[in-house]
Design an enzyme around this catalytic site. Sequence first.
Site, short mmCIF file in Angstrom:
data_model
loop_
_atom_site.label_atom_id
_atom_site.label_comp_id
_atom_site.label_asym_id
_atom_site.label_seq_id
_atom_site.Cartn_x
_atom_site.Cartn_y
_atom_site.Cartn_z
N ARG A 1 6.12 -1.17 -0.89
CA ARG A 1 5.51 -2.46 -1.19
C ARG A 1 6.15 -3.12 -2.40
O ARG A 1 6.31 -4.32 -2.45
CB ARG A 1 4.01 -2.25 -1.44
CG ARG A 1 3.33 -3.42 -2.08
CD ARG A 1 1.84 -3.39 -1.86
NE ARG A 1 1.54 -3.07 -0.49
CZ ARG A 1 0.60 -2.20 -0.11
NH1 ARG A 1 -0.11 -1.56 -1.00
NH2 ARG A 1 0.39 -1.98 1.16
N TYR A 2 6.46 -2.32 -3.40
CA TYR A 2 7.04 -2.84 -4.64
C TYR A 2 8.54 -2.53 -4.62
O TYR A 2 8.96 -1.52 -4.06
CB TYR A 2 6.41 -2.14 -5.84
CG TYR A 2 4.91 -2.28 -5.94
CD1 TYR A 2 4.33 -3.45 -6.40
CD2 TYR A 2 4.07 -1.22 -5.59
CE1 TYR A 2 2.95 -3.56 -6.52
CE2 TYR A 2 2.69 -1.32 -5.71
CZ TYR A 2 2.13 -2.50 -6.17
OH TYR A 2 0.77 -2.60 -6.30
N ARG B 1 9.61 1.18 -6.26
CA ARG B 1 8.87 2.43 -6.06
C ARG B 1 8.23 2.48 -4.69
O ARG B 1 7.97 1.44 -4.08
CB ARG B 1 7.82 2.63 -7.15
CG ARG B 1 6.82 1.52 -7.29
CD ARG B 1 6.29 1.51 -8.73
NE ARG B 1 5.15 0.63 -8.92
CZ ARG B 1 5.25 -0.69 -9.09
NH1 ARG B 1 6.42 -1.30 -9.01
NH2 ARG B 1 4.17 -1.41 -9.30
N CYS C 1 -6.73 16.86 2.93
CA CYS C 1 -7.30 16.84 1.59
C CYS C 1 -8.24 18.02 1.47
O CYS C 1 -8.77 18.51 2.47
CB CYS C 1 -8.11 15.56 1.38
SG CYS C 1 -7.13 14.13 0.96
N CYS D 1 -13.42 12.48 0.94
CA CYS D 1 -14.29 11.56 0.21
C CYS D 1 -14.78 10.50 1.19
O CYS D 1 -14.00 9.94 1.95
CB CYS D 1 -13.51 10.90 -0.92
SG CYS D 1 -12.76 12.08 -2.03
N CYS E 1 -13.01 7.02 1.21
CA CYS E 1 -11.54 7.07 1.28
C CYS E 1 -10.96 5.73 1.76
O CYS E 1 -11.41 5.16 2.74
CB CYS E 1 -11.11 8.17 2.24
SG CYS E 1 -9.32 8.30 2.42
N ARG F 1 -8.07 5.36 3.02
CA ARG F 1 -7.33 5.59 4.27
C ARG F 1 -8.24 6.23 5.31
O ARG F 1 -7.81 7.06 6.11
CB ARG F 1 -6.09 6.45 3.99
CG ARG F 1 -5.17 5.84 2.94
CD ARG F 1 -3.70 6.20 3.08
NE ARG F 1 -2.93 5.43 2.10
CZ ARG F 1 -2.49 5.93 0.93
NH1 ARG F 1 -2.70 7.20 0.62
NH2 ARG F 1 -1.82 5.15 0.10
N ASP G 1 -11.85 -0.81 -1.83
CA ASP G 1 -11.11 -1.58 -0.83
C ASP G 1 -12.01 -2.06 0.31
O ASP G 1 -13.16 -1.66 0.42
CB ASP G 1 -9.98 -0.71 -0.25
CG ASP G 1 -8.83 -0.54 -1.23
OD1 ASP G 1 -8.60 -1.47 -2.03
OD2 ASP G 1 -8.18 0.52 -1.19
N ASP H 1 -6.72 -3.88 -5.30
CA ASP H 1 -5.54 -3.73 -4.46
C ASP H 1 -5.69 -4.83 -3.40
O ASP H 1 -6.58 -4.77 -2.56
CB ASP H 1 -5.49 -2.33 -3.85
CG ASP H 1 -4.06 -1.83 -3.66
OD1 ASP H 1 -3.15 -2.69 -3.60
OD2 ASP H 1 -3.85 -0.61 -3.55
N LYS I 1 -1.48 -4.17 -6.39
CA LYS I 1 -2.59 -4.05 -7.33
C LYS I 1 -2.53 -5.19 -8.35
O LYS I 1 -1.50 -5.43 -8.96
CB LYS I 1 -2.49 -2.71 -8.05
CG LYS I 1 -2.60 -1.54 -7.07
CD LYS I 1 -2.39 -0.22 -7.75
CE LYS I 1 -2.41 0.91 -6.75
NZ LYS I 1 -1.14 1.01 -5.98
C1 LIG Z 1 -0.37 2.03 -5.96
C2 LIG Z 1 0.89 2.04 -5.26
C3 LIG Z 1 2.08 2.32 -5.96
C4 LIG Z 1 2.10 2.62 -7.44
O1 LIG Z 1 1.67 1.52 -8.17
P1 LIG Z 1 1.62 1.55 -9.77
O2 LIG Z 1 0.94 0.28 -10.13
O3 LIG Z 1 3.03 1.64 -10.25
O4 LIG Z 1 0.84 2.76 -10.17
C5 LIG Z 1 3.24 2.28 -5.25
N1 LIG Z 1 3.28 1.98 -3.94
C6 LIG Z 1 2.15 1.70 -3.26
C7 LIG Z 1 2.26 1.37 -1.81
C8 LIG Z 1 0.93 1.72 -3.89
O5 LIG Z 1 -0.18 1.46 -3.19
#
Ligand SMILES: *Cc1c(COP(=O)(O)O)cnc(C)c1O
Length: 364
Positions: free
Chosen positions: A105-106, A109, A118, A122, A125, A127, A286, A323, A330
């Site tokens: 998504r980002y 990362r 798990c 929970c 959850c 998911r 969520d 989110d 987020k």
């Molecule tokens: C939460 C999340 C991250 C990590 O996000 P940070 O804000 O850096 O902690 C990375 N990828 C996805 C898809 C996420 O949902």
Amino acid sequence: MWKDVTAEQWNSWKWQLANRISSLEQLRQVIDLESEEAKEIAACLEKYPMAITPYYATLMDEANRSCPIRMQVIPSVRELQNTEVDQADPLHETIDSPVPGLIHRYPDRVAFLVSGNCAVYCRFCTRKSSTYGRDRICQGADLDKAITYLKNNRHIRDVLLTGGDPLCLSDHTLGSLLEMLRAIESVEIIRVGSRVPVTMPQRITPELCAVLKKYHPIWLNTHFNHPREITAEAQRACEMLANAGIPLGNQSVLLQGINDSPAIMQQLVHGLLRIRVRPYYLYQCDLTEGIGHFRTPVTTGIDIIRKLQGHTSGLAVPTYVIDAPGGGGKIPVNKNYIVSHSAQEIVLQNYEGEVCKYPEISEE
Ligand SMILES: *Cc1c(COP(=O)(O)O)cnc(C)c1O
């Protein structure tokens, strides 16, 4: 129910996993259930499975239905009542998945769903409709594809292992996964997202710490939601991880009737700092199907943070985030401390409501 269990069994995570409470019959042996509630739980189990480690079950108040531990893990008929805002995949994780197991998504990362399992399921959850309660492990061809994707996308510098819970994998499987990730030059940090320190602290062993330590920098975010979860066992688990050089963070979810009060949150974040865990995120619940009864108004979260910020150690204050539905990522939602901002000055309001000014610096 566990009178005849030896200390050795109790302290073994494999025993804890193998002896999880997953049926109504087992549940009846540890808590009081009225027949109406039992019927509702049975109906719920047809759609969403249950799993509670014996350790976590001992934290429940057997007689109180609104026990904050109990509410996190005991099925409720309300899980079957969807509201109009509910979605199966509110965060568009399926859409943002370039290869099975990865959510990208980002830009820099990824989240890597390495195990569907798990220790505890929970009820809230995020998911719930996807990985919830599944035993699938990312391996074979899927694993090859994920590793190839990471190798080919050199701007990915942060890999977040999640699931399910990555610490439900064996030391061996986890070790070989970490070894593969460490062999990718562009991967700078590896993060583990795990609720095991809370729900099955027996999993944190010297052997596991030795595996993790080999692949530093490793960071770990865990998931405490209530001060009652900070037990001697959980403390020991977190201290072992911290002593292995792993910085620890915590991601809580704001949950109706469980931790949606400033007093409980303050106890939680103070307790976390005492066991060397830094509060990182507080999540607004969520829009996932089957968890609507846990959602709180957003004003509740804003109020909690407002009552922490400035009133206690800055280290204790998590960032409250939503989110964003639709995969927006987020987004922090906090009280706005800026009263006005011009080319001359910024006017701010502090935690006591006092107005403070800082001159704007000209850019030449
Ligand atoms: C939460 C999340 C991250 C990590 O996000 P940070 O804000 O850096 O902690 C990375 N990828 C996805 C898809 C996420 O949902």
